[in-house]
Design an enzyme around this catalytic site. Structure first.
Site, PDB file in Angstrom:
ATOM      1  N   ARG A  68     -23.200 -47.683  11.989  1.00 34.91           N
ATOM      2  CA  ARG A  68     -23.458 -46.261  12.230  1.00 34.91           C
ATOM      3  C   ARG A  68     -22.150 -45.535  11.978  1.00 34.91           C
ATOM      4  O   ARG A  68     -21.150 -45.773  12.658  1.00 34.91           O
ATOM      5  CB  ARG A  68     -23.940 -46.038  13.661  1.00 34.91           C
ATOM      6  N   GLU A  90     -33.181 -49.494  18.063  1.00 33.26           N
ATOM      7  CA  GLU A  90     -33.886 -48.565  17.190  1.00 33.26           C
ATOM      8  C   GLU A  90     -33.357 -48.569  15.754  1.00 33.26           C
ATOM      9  O   GLU A  90     -34.122 -48.347  14.810  1.00 33.26           O
ATOM     10  CB  GLU A  90     -33.871 -47.144  17.762  1.00 33.26           C
ATOM     11  N   SER A 143     -34.608 -35.942  16.860  1.00 28.96           N
ATOM     12  CA  SER A 143     -34.148 -34.896  17.782  1.00 28.96           C
ATOM     13  C   SER A 143     -32.690 -34.589  17.481  1.00 28.96           C
ATOM     14  O   SER A 143     -32.266 -33.436  17.432  1.00 28.96           O
ATOM     15  CB  SER A 143     -34.294 -35.363  19.234  1.00 28.96           C
ATOM     16  N   SER A 201     -28.562 -39.524  13.188  1.00 24.74           N
ATOM     17  CA  SER A 201     -27.679 -40.688  13.026  1.00 24.74           C
ATOM     18  C   SER A 201     -27.503 -40.959  11.540  1.00 24.74           C
ATOM     19  O   SER A 201     -28.464 -40.878  10.774  1.00 24.74           O
ATOM     20  CB  SER A 201     -28.280 -41.939  13.676  1.00 24.74           C
TER      21      SER A 201
END
Length: 375
Positions: A209, A140, A194, A197
């Protein structure tokens, strides 16, 4: 011009990209507008029916929505010209979507369905068992970055995709201004779905990340449902737009009687989110709208605070906020712009993008076209 059979096979329609998130499914669909007479003749009936269904409706069932205002028109992808449509529906409606794929005999089209997001793993077996469809699962964050850079590059129907707020610290003169991500790297990319990140992006293929937080859009909606009895994101935002969070939050001036001058804290800054709610008298006097607004401000301020610390730590001045939490949510976009500007003393500028939560799905579509290009 006759098309080689292999070309036609490789580029067989329909072209979809999907991002199956924790709360929303985002779907992008490329509608070709340059179909030749020969192609029209050869096009199978169920492909026609899928195209008609997707492009002639703006709502699908009770919960599916096509965001018509986001449509990218006359876009060229892989030598074809068409319109890119943006569709979303709640993840909990996924079984109905898979059923629709089965009813429309989607598997007979022998197309690859490129999907990203956690749901690409969660629902993989359902797609296979219920609709005889194989998903090509994609990372993703790869899709997010690829899709974001593509949409920024092609622009938004002649306008820039990116924007910021001028004078974010002044509510009277705060105005939305378009801009371009001409030289985007390095950037801090804050994806608010939701959960949240936060990525440091050095190039399209080089990113990491940095961190994240579980307090995101899902938290806002979940708490609002509990505190106010609302049912949808739209309802929660509508309530928040009418509320006053200072009836719920304890401010610096509630503790100091004014500013905390030594450390430059304004009296209007939040000292304690929901801090007034320990008083029964205050609890009895607030509205559900106040609670919705305080929830929105609490979640947004926390994201802004973490993003700013990451930007300082990573020595990056460009902070880009994306994700469906920002959809129809000017309260949060302006609050994030203000927080970045105020706490960095004007060093950091918050940037936003018009297609907020759809970049993962666009990235998945691009991967489909990339795989069809490979020999």
């Amino acid at each position: 011009l006759l098309l080689k059979p292999s070309w036609k096979q490789h580029y067989s329609f329909p072209w979809f990209g999907m991002d199956i998130g924790g709360t929303l499914v985002k779907l992008v669909y490329f509608e070709p507008v340059d179909i030749t007479a020969e192609e029209e003749q050869e096009e199978v009936e169920n492909l026609k029916s899928i195209r008609r269904y997707l492009t002639s409706n703006v709502a699908y069932g009770k919960t599916g929505v096509r965001d018509v205002h986001l449509e990218l028109r006359n876009l060229t992808m892989c030598g074809r010209t068409g319109n890119l449509h943006f569709i979303r529906f709640p993840t909990q409606a996924m079984p109905r979507f898979i059923q629709m794929g089965r009813d429309k005999n989607f598997s007979s089209l022998h197309t690859t369905l490129c999907a990203t997001g956690g749901g690409a793993y969660k629902f993989e077996n359902d797609f296979r068992m219920m609709a005889d469809l194989e998903l090509l699962k994609l990372d993703e964050l790869d899709c997010l970055i690829r899709g974001l850079l593509f949409v920024d590059r092609v622009g938004f129907n002649g306008h820039p995709e990116c924007y910021y707020f001028q004078n974010p610290s002044d509510t009277q003169s705060c105005v939305k201004k378009p801009c371009t991500l001409d030289n985007p790297f390095p950037m801090l990319l804050v994806n608010i779905g939701s959960g949240v990140s936060i990525l440091t992006v050095y190039s399209e293929n080089n990113y990491k990340r940095v961190t994240g937080t579980s307090l995101g859009g899902g938290t806002f909606l979940g708490l609002c449902c509990l505190l106010t009895g609302c049912e949808t994101f739209e309802e929660a935002l509508e309530m928040a737009s009418k509320g006053d969070s200072t009836n719920v939050d304890k401010l610096v001036k509630d503790i100091y009687g004014g500013d905390y001058e030594r450390f430059g804290l304004q009296g209007s800054a939040v000292a304690s989110s929901f801090g007034h709610m320990m008083s029964k008298e205050k609890r009895d006097s607030i509205s559900k709208e106040d609670l919705a607004r305080a929830t929105l401000v609490t979640i947004t301020n926390n994201i802004g605070s973490i993003a700013r610390m990451c930007a300082v730590n990573e020595k990056i001045e460009r902070v880009v906020f994306v994700g469906n939490f920002l959809r129809i949510n000017t309260v949060s976009t302006k609050l994030l712009a203000y927080a970045m500007d105020y706490w960095s003393k004007g060093q950091l500028r918050a940037l936003f993008l018009e297609h907020e939560g759809y970049f993962g799905a666009v990235g998945a579509l691009m991967e489909l076209l990339k795989t069809t290009e490979d020999p």
